[in-house]
Design an enzyme around this catalytic site. Structure first.
Site, PDB file in Angstrom:
ATOM      1  N   LYS A   1       0.822  -1.387  -0.095  1.00 28.80           N
ATOM      2  CA  LYS A   1      -0.100   0.018   0.069  1.00 28.80           C
ATOM      3  C   LYS A   1       0.799   1.406  -0.216  1.00 28.80           C
ATOM      4  O   LYS A   1       0.198   2.164  -0.472  1.00 28.80           O
ATOM      5  CB  LYS A   1      -0.900   0.138   1.248  1.00 28.80           C
ATOM      6  CG  LYS A   1      -1.853  -0.954   1.206  1.00 28.80           C
ATOM      7  CD  LYS A   1      -2.878  -0.783   2.486  1.00 28.80           C
ATOM      8  CE  LYS A   1      -3.708  -2.282   2.579  1.00 28.80           C
ATOM      9  NZ  LYS A   1      -4.718  -2.647   1.715  1.00 28.80           N
TER      10      LYS A   1
ATOM     11  N   GLU B   1      -2.429   6.627   7.904  1.00 30.87           N
ATOM     12  CA  GLU B   1      -3.352   7.527   7.381  1.00 30.87           C
ATOM     13  C   GLU B   1      -4.356   8.401   8.069  1.00 30.87           C
ATOM     14  O   GLU B   1      -4.777   8.179   9.163  1.00 30.87           O
ATOM     15  CB  GLU B   1      -4.023   6.675   6.359  1.00 30.87           C
ATOM     16  CG  GLU B   1      -3.466   6.359   5.140  1.00 30.87           C
ATOM     17  CD  GLU B   1      -4.381   5.477   4.030  1.00 30.87           C
ATOM     18  OE1 GLU B   1      -5.674   5.382   4.440  1.00 30.87           O
ATOM     19  OE2 GLU B   1      -3.897   4.768   3.164  1.00 30.87           O
TER      20      GLU B   1
ATOM     21  N   HIS C   1     -13.994  -3.797   8.543  1.00 30.97           N
ATOM     22  CA  HIS C   1     -13.131  -3.489   7.223  1.00 30.97           C
ATOM     23  C   HIS C   1     -13.612  -4.670   6.186  1.00 30.97           C
ATOM     24  O   HIS C   1     -12.920  -4.632   5.011  1.00 30.97           O
ATOM     25  CB  HIS C   1     -11.799  -3.365   7.249  1.00 30.97           C
ATOM     26  CG  HIS C   1     -11.334  -2.127   8.545  1.00 30.97           C
ATOM     27  ND1 HIS C   1     -11.966  -0.896   8.582  1.00 30.97           N
ATOM     28  CD2 HIS C   1     -10.903  -2.381   9.416  1.00 30.97           C
ATOM     29  CE1 HIS C   1     -11.578  -0.229   9.561  1.00 30.97           C
ATOM     30  NE2 HIS C   1     -10.640  -1.151  10.341  1.00 30.97           N
TER      31      HIS C   1
ATOM     32  N   ARG D   1      -7.078  -8.052  -9.122  1.00 35.14           N
ATOM     33  CA  ARG D   1      -7.577  -9.268  -9.693  1.00 35.14           C
ATOM     34  C   ARG D   1      -9.048  -9.009  -9.867  1.00 35.14           C
ATOM     35  O   ARG D   1      -9.580  -7.851  -9.791  1.00 35.14           O
ATOM     36  CB  ARG D   1      -7.336 -10.287  -8.349  1.00 35.14           C
ATOM     37  CG  ARG D   1      -8.046  -9.531  -7.128  1.00 35.14           C
ATOM     38  CD  ARG D   1      -7.982 -10.395  -5.906  1.00 35.14           C
ATOM     39  NE  ARG D   1      -7.959  -9.583  -4.494  1.00 35.14           N
ATOM     40  CZ  ARG D   1      -9.067  -9.156  -4.111  1.00 35.14           C
ATOM     41  NH1 ARG D   1     -10.450  -9.011  -4.696  1.00 35.14           N
ATOM     42  NH2 ARG D   1      -9.086  -8.417  -3.025  1.00 35.14           N
TER      43      ARG D   1
HETATM   44  P1  ADP Z   1     -10.827  -6.202  -0.461  1.00 41.29           P
HETATM   45  O1  ADP Z   1      -9.407  -6.637  -0.567  1.00 41.29           O
HETATM   46  O2  ADP Z   1     -10.876  -4.841  -0.694  1.00 41.29           O
HETATM   47  O3  ADP Z   1     -11.478  -6.425   0.849  1.00 41.29           O
HETATM   48  P2  ADP Z   1     -12.740  -8.242  -1.497  1.00 41.29           P
HETATM   49  O4  ADP Z   1     -13.836  -8.001  -0.442  1.00 41.29           O
HETATM   50  O5  ADP Z   1     -12.922  -8.350  -3.054  1.00 41.29           O
HETATM   51  O6  ADP Z   1     -11.709  -6.866  -1.488  1.00 41.29           O
HETATM   52  O7  ADP Z   1     -11.711  -9.460  -1.040  1.00 41.29           O
HETATM   53  C1  ADP Z   1     -10.831  -9.546  -0.191  1.00 41.29           C
HETATM   54  C2  ADP Z   1     -10.044 -10.741   0.044  1.00 41.29           C
HETATM   55  O8  ADP Z   1     -10.211 -11.393   1.074  1.00 41.29           O
HETATM   56  C3  ADP Z   1     -10.544 -11.716  -1.187  1.00 41.29           C
HETATM   57  O9  ADP Z   1      -9.382 -12.092  -1.851  1.00 41.29           O
HETATM   58  C4  ADP Z   1     -11.115 -12.682  -0.582  1.00 41.29           C
HETATM   59  O10 ADP Z   1     -10.688 -13.847  -1.153  1.00 41.29           O
HETATM   60  C5  ADP Z   1     -10.803 -12.685   0.752  1.00 41.29           C
HETATM   61  N1  ADP Z   1     -11.859 -12.394   1.630  1.00 41.29           N
HETATM   62  C6  ADP Z   1     -12.994 -11.940   1.678  1.00 41.29           C
HETATM   63  N2  ADP Z   1     -13.877 -12.213   2.867  1.00 41.29           N
HETATM   64  C7  ADP Z   1     -13.038 -13.061   3.475  1.00 41.29           C
HETATM   65  C8  ADP Z   1     -13.308 -13.669   4.759  1.00 41.29           C
HETATM   66  N3  ADP Z   1     -14.368 -13.403   5.553  1.00 41.29           N
HETATM   67  N4  ADP Z   1     -12.255 -14.614   5.310  1.00 41.29           N
HETATM   68  C9  ADP Z   1     -11.339 -14.734   4.629  1.00 41.29           C
HETATM   69  N5  ADP Z   1     -10.940 -14.143   3.481  1.00 41.29           N
HETATM   70  C10 ADP Z   1     -11.914 -13.312   3.019  1.00 41.29           C
HETATM   71  P1  ADP Z   2      -7.764  -4.207   2.759  1.00 42.50           P
HETATM   72  O1  ADP Z   2      -6.623  -4.416   1.931  1.00 42.50           O
HETATM   73  O2  ADP Z   2      -7.691  -4.782   4.063  1.00 42.50           O
HETATM   74  O3  ADP Z   2      -8.936  -4.138   2.035  1.00 42.50           O
HETATM   75  P2  ADP Z   2      -8.025  -1.083   2.471  1.00 42.50           P
HETATM   76  O4  ADP Z   2      -6.808  -0.182   2.539  1.00 42.50           O
HETATM   77  O5  ADP Z   2      -8.717  -1.271   1.216  1.00 42.50           O
HETATM   78  O6  ADP Z   2      -7.492  -2.497   3.081  1.00 42.50           O
HETATM   79  O7  ADP Z   2      -9.192  -0.553   3.622  1.00 42.50           O
HETATM   80  C1  ADP Z   2     -10.291  -1.414   4.117  1.00 42.50           C
HETATM   81  C2  ADP Z   2     -11.206  -0.806   4.600  1.00 42.50           C
HETATM   82  O8  ADP Z   2     -10.836   0.146   5.770  1.00 42.50           O
HETATM   83  C3  ADP Z   2     -11.766   0.255   3.437  1.00 42.50           C
HETATM   84  O9  ADP Z   2     -12.896  -0.215   2.744  1.00 42.50           O
HETATM   85  C4  ADP Z   2     -12.434   1.493   4.280  1.00 42.50           C
HETATM   86  O10 ADP Z   2     -13.670   1.088   4.875  1.00 42.50           O
HETATM   87  C5  ADP Z   2     -11.442   1.438   5.839  1.00 42.50           C
HETATM   88  N1  ADP Z   2     -10.534   2.498   5.189  1.00 42.50           N
HETATM   89  C6  ADP Z   2      -9.285   2.403   4.714  1.00 42.50           C
HETATM   90  N2  ADP Z   2      -8.770   3.536   4.845  1.00 42.50           N
HETATM   91  C7  ADP Z   2      -9.176   4.587   5.487  1.00 42.50           C
HETATM   92  C8  ADP Z   2      -9.208   5.722   5.905  1.00 42.50           C
HETATM   93  N3  ADP Z   2      -8.056   6.555   5.657  1.00 42.50           N
HETATM   94  N4  ADP Z   2      -9.951   6.427   6.624  1.00 42.50           N
HETATM   95  C9  ADP Z   2     -11.405   5.752   6.831  1.00 42.50           C
HETATM   96  N5  ADP Z   2     -11.535   4.479   6.595  1.00 42.50           N
HETATM   97  C10 ADP Z   2     -10.507   3.871   5.899  1.00 42.50           C
END
Ligand code: ADP
Ligand code: ADP
Ligand code: MG
Length: 664
Positions: A119, A203, A238, A300
């Site tokens: 990140k 952040e 999250h 992906r």
């Molecule tokens: P993000 O990376 O923004 O959270 P997604 O929700 O599409 O996006 O998926 C997150 C990743 O974590 C995916 O690769 C999925 O396989 C995995 N994932 C989602 N939910 C779970 C869960 N409850 N337990 C374990 N792995 C999860």
């Molecule tokens: P991950 O790889 O676990 O998906 P992300 O960086 O996409 O991590 O953040 C996951 C979630 O955390 C976001 O979808 C949002 O809801 C929350 N989040 C992330 N960054 C911030 C921020 N700077 N301020 C408020 N909420 C945040």
């Protein structure tokens, strides 16, 4: 378009493996599934043309073994590997190994994944490309005192994020400088444990945040388009729970700014394939062109990709396969448009009333709504394994307007029947009716703030108990033309166990075809106008104006009978500790003769009105090539004969009813 491959291997399991196999089949591409020990009989294995066993159940010994997957592709003659999401989908070393083996990875280049993998580096890269990023510190200095100083400069609240994080792990919100040191240690520990990397970034925590992401797609010829946005603000810890497209309150100006930033981001890394640019958005007021910031890119296919498919009419897996084979993007930007509104809810085997404890076990019954797209990787009779993510399905609805699509989601959830394991279905239904969500005014904190209301489960209703009782007693008012009229007032006693509590009812069958249920506190919930067709039961309850319908499924588990009732959009699983105990109690009263096992009636020597002595042979049934006599439990008069010679009957079914003995 020409067929991109003749055979592909899907390096994944569950719903996404099934999803990819289904599309590949439609395109005439042969499919190879891979499976661990636990998945030997899994749906994705059954669906694929071929399947290769890759190892024991733990993911580290199966689905994460890149070399085994590549070997499986080579030995089966697959030309390409689709990674799905999760597992190795964002692992650049795996992509390098796939390339080195002369196979095609269905996804971006290793270089693109590396550029976005961490990140901190991704934010630097995006910032240089002119994409707005969340203010914060993403440098290399990891000294605790230094980071605390940076947090102070950024201004509280802040978010500490593991740079290698994903799936909401390794993230800590800190509202107070006094809590910073401890939160830092715990984020670092989680980053190390989950991703082998303790490095963090700090952040600004955006208040009233909304998560809005843009689907992008690139090809190997420098082309890149976006497929509009998705709103994924309904999150718990999250992690996304319900997603939708397009985002509520989106204006054409803000959409233009966000999608342009997303396409810029994809082009900056020469992105090929499906990807998602995630933005955090200021949701404290109307969306603004200067109110969104890049968070991360997921290189992906995303779990929630179906909502984008619903509103654009594009099949993203089909595009992935064409583009991976070298084809240009199938459509230009101006050929893409939004049609209507879509929702996706993630149905999990987990118990919201018990802190979302993951549930495992056998899905005794699994039925989805006909009014939704249901992407699933399990079937009735399959088990939820403790080794993997307990997702049962994604329920997706699409309609012309947001209101209609959300109504559709609620309806589809209420028509989903999962028996045998806890699910989050009621929690999802509660969310679909949450005022803020319904009005489109919500942020990522909604679930956390209203958790108690959203996870409070309604008490077991009398209707559920009544339908369960009818099913457990195998009473079918329409099965015989003489119906209940001749039954007299037979009484049965049933003892169910629901969620660890005993539920007892006396069930009385009335001469007019009605049934009433009583317990020690209440007497007389009356069900009339009963009808039973297959698993569907309908009745008027009390003097309600409308009839109520339920779907009732039964399954035998060890010595227990599981009765699962879907009524009013709510599923309740009741257990009868011994399937015949309730009937045995009724038989003790001497009012019924029940089938001792499942079999066929081969002889009957009794008719309504006959007077019999205790022990009189009433009939004979055959089961497993053995004949069993049906004997009268007491002396009395036969009130009803509920079977005929040749009838198949289930164990426990009521065969003969006696007239009640006159009260002493
Ligand atoms: P993000 O990376 O923004 O959270 P997604 O929700 O599409 O996006 O998926 C997150 C990743 O974590 C995916 O690769 C999925 O396989 C995995 N994932 C989602 N939910 C779970 C869960 N409850 N337990 C374990 N792995 C999860
Ligand atoms: P991950 O790889 O676990 O998906 P992300 O960086 O996409 O991590 O953040 C996951 C979630 O955390 C976001 O979808 C949002 O809801 C929350 N989040 C992330 N960054 C911030 C921020 N700077 N301020 C408020 N909420 C945040
Ligand atoms: Mg994310």
């Amino acid at each position: 378009m020409k067929k991109p491959f003749s055979k592909i291997l899907i390096a994944n399991r569950g719903e996404i493996a099934c999803r990819v196999i289904r599309m590949a089949r439609q395109m005439g591409i042969a499919t190879v599934a891979v499976y661990s020990d636990a998945d030997a009989a899994a749906m994705h294995v059954a669906m694929a043309d071929e399947a290769v066993h890759i190892g024991p159940s733990p993911v580290s010994e199966s689905y994460l073994l890149g070399a085994r997957l590549i070997e499986a592709a080579l030995t089966t003659g697959a030309q390409a590997i689709h990674p799905g999401y999760g597992f190795l989908s964002e692992n650049p070393d795996f992509v390098d190994a796939v390339d080195a083996a002369g196979l095609i990875f269905v996804g971006p280049s290793a270089a693109a994944i590396r550029a976005m993998g961490l990140k901190d580096a991704a934010k630097d890269l995006m910032s240089k490309a002119g994409v707005p990023v969340v203010p914060g510190y993403q440098g290399s200095n990891q000294d605790a005192a230094f980071l605390a100083g940076e947090a102070e400069k950024i201004g509280y609240p802040v978010l500490i994020k593991a740079r290698a994080g994903g799936g909401g792990k390794g993230m800590r919100k800190v509202g107070d400088p006094a809590e910073f040191a401890e939160a830092l240690v715990s984020a670092q520990r989680e980053g190390q444990a989950s991703f082998g990397d303790p490095h963090v970034l700090i952040e600004k925590f955006i208040t009233s945040p909304r998560h809005i992401e843009v689907q992008v797609f690139g090809d190997n010829h420098g082309g890149a388009v976006h497929l509009f946005e998705r709103d994924c603000s309904l999150q718990r810890r999250h992690q996304k729970v319900i997603e939708e497209a397009p985002a509520p309150g989106m204006t054409s100006e803000v959409r233009a700014a966000m999608t342009e930033a997303a396409v810029t981001a994809a082009k900056a890394i020469g992105y090929s394939g499906a990807g998602t640019i995630e933005f955090i958005v200021d949701g404290s007021g109307p969306l603004r062109e200067d109110g969104f910031w890049f968070m991360e890119m997921n290189t992906r296919l995303q779990v929630e990709h179906p909502v984008t498919e619903a509103i654009t009419g594009v099949d993203l897996v089909e595009w992935q396969l064409h583009v991976a084979a070298g084809a240009p993007l199938p459509l230009a930007q101006d050929a893409l448009q939004i049609n209507g509104h879509a929702f996706e809810a993630r149905l999990y085997a987990e118990d919201p009333s018990k802190g979302f404890l993951p549930a495992t076990g056998k899905l005794e019954h699994l039925a989805f709504s006909e009014h939704a797209r249901n992407d699933s990787g399990v079937r009735s009779g399959d088990s939820i394994s403790p080794f993997y993510d307990p997702m049962i399905a994604k329920v997706i609805t699409h309609a012309a307007t947001r209101t209609e699509a959300l109504d559709g989601l609620l309806r589809a959830l209420g028509e989903t029947h999962v028996a045998g394991t806890a699910t989050n279905a009621e929690f999802l239904s509660a969310l679909a009716q949450h005022d803020g969500f319904v009005n489109g005014s919500f942020d990522t904190g909604v679930i956390e703030r209203d958790l108690t209301a959203l996870t409070s489960s309604a008490p077991l209703s009398e209707a559920h108990i009544a339908f369960a009782a009818l099913a457990a007693l195998k009473l079918d008012p329409k099965a015989r033309d003489f119906g209940f009229r001749l039954w007299g007032h037979a009484e049965h006693a049933l003892r169910f166990v629901y969620d660890g509590e005993v539920v007892e009812r006396r069930i009385t069958l009335h001469g007019d075809g009605a049934v009433s249920l009583a317990d020690d506190l209440n007497d007389g919930l009356k069900l009339s106008q009963l009808s039973i067709v297959g698993a569907e039961m309908t009745a008027r309850i009390g003097d309600a104006k409308t009839l109520i319908t339920a779907q009732v499924q039964t399954a035998t588990r060890n010595a227990e009978l599981l009765v699962s009732v879907l009524c009013d959009g709510v599923v309740r699983d009741l257990l009868l500790p011994d399937p015949r105990s309730g009937l045995a109690m009724a038989a003790d009263l001497g009012d019924v003769v029940v089938a001792p096992m499942t079999g066929t009636i081969v002889a009957l020597g009794v008719a309504v009105g006959d007077h019999v002595e205790e022990g009189t042979k009433l009939g004979v049934m055959e089961a497993m090539k053995m004949e069993t006599s049906l004997l009268a439990p007491r002396a009395g008069t036969v009130a009803a004969v509920l079977c005929a010679v040749g009838d198949p009957v289930e164990g426990g079914a009521v065969l003969v009813n006696f007239e009640e003995l006159a009260a002493e």
